[in-house]
Design a protein around this motif. Structure first.
Motif, short mmCIF file in Angstrom:
data_model
loop_
_atom_site.label_atom_id
_atom_site.label_comp_id
_atom_site.label_asym_id
_atom_site.label_seq_id
_atom_site.Cartn_x
_atom_site.Cartn_y
_atom_site.Cartn_z
N ASN A 1 -40.65 54.72 -90.68
CA ASN A 1 -41.98 55.35 -90.63
C ASN A 1 -41.92 56.80 -91.10
OD1 ASN A 1 -43.17 53.03 -89.66
ND2 ASN A 1 -43.11 53.65 -87.51
N ALA A 2 -40.84 57.50 -90.73
CA ALA A 2 -40.69 58.89 -91.15
C ALA A 2 -40.51 58.98 -92.66
CB ALA A 2 -39.50 59.53 -90.44
N VAL A 3 -39.74 58.05 -93.22
CA VAL A 3 -39.56 58.02 -94.68
C VAL A 3 -40.89 57.72 -95.36
CG1 VAL A 3 -38.43 56.84 -96.60
CG2 VAL A 3 -37.14 57.33 -94.51
N ASN A 4 -41.65 56.78 -94.81
CA ASN A 4 -42.95 56.43 -95.40
C ASN A 4 -43.93 57.60 -95.37
OD1 ASN A 4 -42.51 53.83 -96.32
ND2 ASN A 4 -43.04 52.88 -94.37
N ALA A 5 -43.86 58.39 -94.31
CA ALA A 5 -44.75 59.55 -94.22
C ALA A 5 -44.49 60.52 -95.37
CB ALA A 5 -44.55 60.26 -92.88
N SER A 6 -43.24 60.59 -95.79
CA SER A 6 -42.90 61.49 -96.90
C SER A 6 -43.28 60.89 -98.25
CB SER A 6 -41.39 61.78 -96.89
OG SER A 6 -40.65 60.65 -97.33
N LEU A 7 -43.52 59.58 -98.29
CA LEU A 7 -43.83 58.91 -99.55
C LEU A 7 -45.33 58.78 -99.83
CD1 LEU A 7 -41.24 55.97 -99.38
CD2 LEU A 7 -41.14 57.97 -100.89
N GLU B 1 -47.74 57.75 -103.52
CA GLU B 1 -48.27 56.38 -103.53
C GLU B 1 -47.16 55.33 -103.50
OE1 GLU B 1 -50.90 56.34 -106.94
OE2 GLU B 1 -52.60 56.84 -105.65
N LEU B 2 -46.15 55.57 -102.63
CA LEU B 2 -45.09 54.60 -102.41
C LEU B 2 -44.98 54.32 -100.91
CD1 LEU B 2 -42.27 55.94 -104.77
CD2 LEU B 2 -43.64 53.88 -105.11
N GLU B 3 -44.43 53.17 -100.59
CA GLU B 3 -44.27 52.79 -99.18
C GLU B 3 -43.19 51.72 -99.07
OE1 GLU B 3 -47.07 51.28 -95.46
OE2 GLU B 3 -47.63 50.73 -97.51
N ILE B 4 -42.38 51.82 -98.01
CA ILE B 4 -41.41 50.77 -97.70
C ILE B 4 -42.13 49.76 -96.81
CG2 ILE B 4 -39.22 50.20 -96.61
CD1 ILE B 4 -38.33 53.07 -97.17
N ARG B 5 -42.27 48.55 -97.31
CA ARG B 5 -42.99 47.51 -96.56
C ARG B 5 -42.02 46.43 -96.09
NH1 ARG B 5 -48.24 46.78 -100.55
NH2 ARG B 5 -49.35 48.65 -99.84
N ARG B 6 -42.40 45.79 -95.00
CA ARG B 6 -41.57 44.75 -94.41
C ARG B 6 -42.35 43.43 -94.40
NH1 ARG B 6 -39.73 48.10 -89.05
NH2 ARG B 6 -37.96 46.69 -88.92
N THR B 7 -41.64 42.35 -94.63
CA THR B 7 -42.24 41.02 -94.54
C THR B 7 -41.11 40.01 -94.37
OG1 THR B 7 -43.84 39.51 -95.57
CG2 THR B 7 -42.19 40.49 -97.02
N ARG B 8 -41.45 38.73 -94.44
CA ARG B 8 -40.44 37.68 -94.38
C ARG B 8 -40.47 36.90 -95.67
NH1 ARG B 8 -40.26 34.43 -88.82
NH2 ARG B 8 -38.13 34.08 -89.57
N THR C 1 -42.59 49.68 -102.40
CA THR C 1 -43.75 49.21 -103.15
C THR C 1 -44.72 50.34 -103.46
OG1 THR C 1 -45.03 48.71 -101.16
CG2 THR C 1 -43.61 46.97 -102.01
N ASN C 2 -45.52 50.13 -104.50
CA ASN C 2 -46.60 51.04 -104.81
C ASN C 2 -47.79 50.74 -103.91
OD1 ASN C 2 -46.14 52.62 -107.61
ND2 ASN C 2 -45.08 50.67 -107.66
N THR C 3 -48.45 51.77 -103.42
CA THR C 3 -49.63 51.56 -102.59
C THR C 3 -50.90 51.53 -103.41
OG1 THR C 3 -49.76 53.96 -102.18
CG2 THR C 3 -48.59 52.62 -100.56
N ASN C 4 -50.82 51.97 -104.68
CA ASN C 4 -51.96 51.85 -105.58
C ASN C 4 -51.89 50.48 -106.23
OD1 ASN C 4 -53.94 51.96 -107.53
ND2 ASN C 4 -53.36 54.00 -108.28
N GLU C 5 -52.50 49.48 -105.58
CA GLU C 5 -52.34 48.09 -105.98
C GLU C 5 -53.48 47.59 -106.86
OE1 GLU C 5 -52.40 46.81 -102.03
OE2 GLU C 5 -50.24 46.62 -101.85
N GLN C 6 -54.48 48.43 -107.09
CA GLN C 6 -55.64 47.95 -107.82
C GLN C 6 -55.31 47.59 -109.25
OE1 GLN C 6 -58.39 47.32 -106.12
NE2 GLN C 6 -57.27 48.07 -104.34
N LYS C 7 -54.36 48.28 -109.84
CA LYS C 7 -53.98 48.02 -111.22
C LYS C 7 -52.58 47.46 -111.26
CE LYS C 7 -56.88 51.73 -113.09
NZ LYS C 7 -56.92 52.97 -113.90
N ILE C 8 -52.46 46.31 -111.86
CA ILE C 8 -51.17 45.66 -111.93
C ILE C 8 -50.16 46.51 -112.69
CG2 ILE C 8 -51.59 44.36 -114.05
CD1 ILE C 8 -50.24 41.98 -112.72
N ALA C 9 -50.64 47.37 -113.59
CA ALA C 9 -49.75 48.23 -114.36
C ALA C 9 -48.98 49.20 -113.47
CB ALA C 9 -50.54 49.00 -115.41
N GLN C 10 -49.50 49.48 -112.29
CA GLN C 10 -48.85 50.43 -111.41
C GLN C 10 -47.49 49.93 -110.93
OE1 GLN C 10 -49.87 53.48 -110.59
NE2 GLN C 10 -51.71 53.31 -111.84
N VAL C 11 -47.30 48.62 -110.88
CA VAL C 11 -46.06 48.09 -110.35
C VAL C 11 -45.15 47.55 -111.44
CG1 VAL C 11 -47.12 47.53 -108.17
CG2 VAL C 11 -47.03 45.80 -109.94
#
Length: 280
Positions: free
Chosen positions: A72-78, A82-89, A101-111
């Motif tokens: 969470n602390a790393v994500n606060a700095s990101l 417009e970046l974020e460490i996300r978790r899933t399965r 991951t990029n948090t600007n997901e509206q444009k596929i070009a961002q990733v």
């Protein structure tokens, strides 16, 4: 509560994450442990102890709560970039994973950085074919994917030039970069990385086609569905395994009809995708 202290330990961990972008959570925890050792850093628990008790902190093994707070602390700095460490399965294995991951997901070009406009257009074309695959298959054959290259057109409806060999090489890159997964039978499907980085794009652009797991509410492209055609229940394989573990007579969590797990979303492990693309 996220620690307000951002140290060299956080920076070293972030560098390791950037170099990998996608990994199992166990691997991420190992990187965190190594970052603490390499920088003689302190975990969030140790930081609180240091400031609360004014003692010299010792490095101790972190626990799950510490790791979550650390991320969470790393994500606060990101946030500002417009970046974020996300978790899933992982859908296929059930493993807990982390991805930068990029948090600007509206444009596929961002990733999809590192690809030319033509290559990006091809990826978008494949993504559409996979999501729109008939009967919730969420995959296409490698042969069909290569054939789709000849159908690419620009905004003026003019054909774009991508040779068969060029398409094959590009498919290999998409797989190597973990945007697509290729099964043993040659079927191409969306990776966990793609589902994480493009989740908003997929949910908003394919609202009627994308399914969510009834239990965990995450996007689902590989799993099981209710035997009753009119029922909307869908489960990841790993969610179903956990949910039905102690049930002698499994029932659908939505309509309570018998659940045998034989009606699949996506292909079975040894099944082959159709050689031609059929859209819903």
């Amino acid at each position: 509560m996220t620690s307000a202290v951002y140290t060299d330990t956080h920076r070293l961990f972030l560098q390791a994450v950037i170099s990998r972008r996608f990994m199992k959570e166990d691997t991420a925890k190992q990187l965190y442990s190594r970052a603490c050792q390499a920088t003689k850093g302190m975990s969030p628990t140790e930081i609180r102890s240091h400031f609360d008790k004014h003692q010299t902190a010792k490095i101790v093994p972190f626990d799950e709560d510490d790791f979550t707070e650390f991320v969470n602390a790393v994500n606060a700095s990101l946030n500002s970039v417009e970046l974020e460490i996300r978790r899933t399965r992982d859908e296929a294995t059930g493993d807990d994973v982390l991805a930068l991951t990029n948090t600007n997901e509206q444009k596929i070009a961002q990733v999809a950085t590192g690809y030319t406009p033509l290559e990006l257009e091809y990826f978008k074309h494949l993504l559409d074919a996979i999501v729109m695959a008939d009967d919730e298959l969420y995959c296409i054959s490698s042969t069909a994917a290569v054939n789709e290259a000849s159908k690419l057109k620009n905004k003026d409806n003019k054909s774009l030039q991508l040779t068969k060999s060029g398409a094959e090489e590009l498919l290999s890159r998409f797989i190597q970069d973990k945007w697509l997964i290729k099964s043993k039978t040659g079927a191409l499907s969306l990776s966990t990385r793609t589902l994480l980085e493009l989740q908003t794009f997929l949910k908003e652009g394919y609202e009627e086609q994308m399914q969510e797991c009834t239990l965990c509410l995450e996007i689902l492209t590989k799993g099981q569905r209710c035997n009753v055609a009119a029922c909307a229940a869908r489960l990841h394989h790993h969610c179903a395994k956990t949910y039905y573990e102690n049930m002698n007579n499994p029932l659908c969590p939505t309509c309570r009809s018998p659940w045998d797990g034989k009606v699949l979303i996506g292909l079975g492990p040894n099944a082959e995708a159709p050689q031609s693309i059929r859209r819903r």
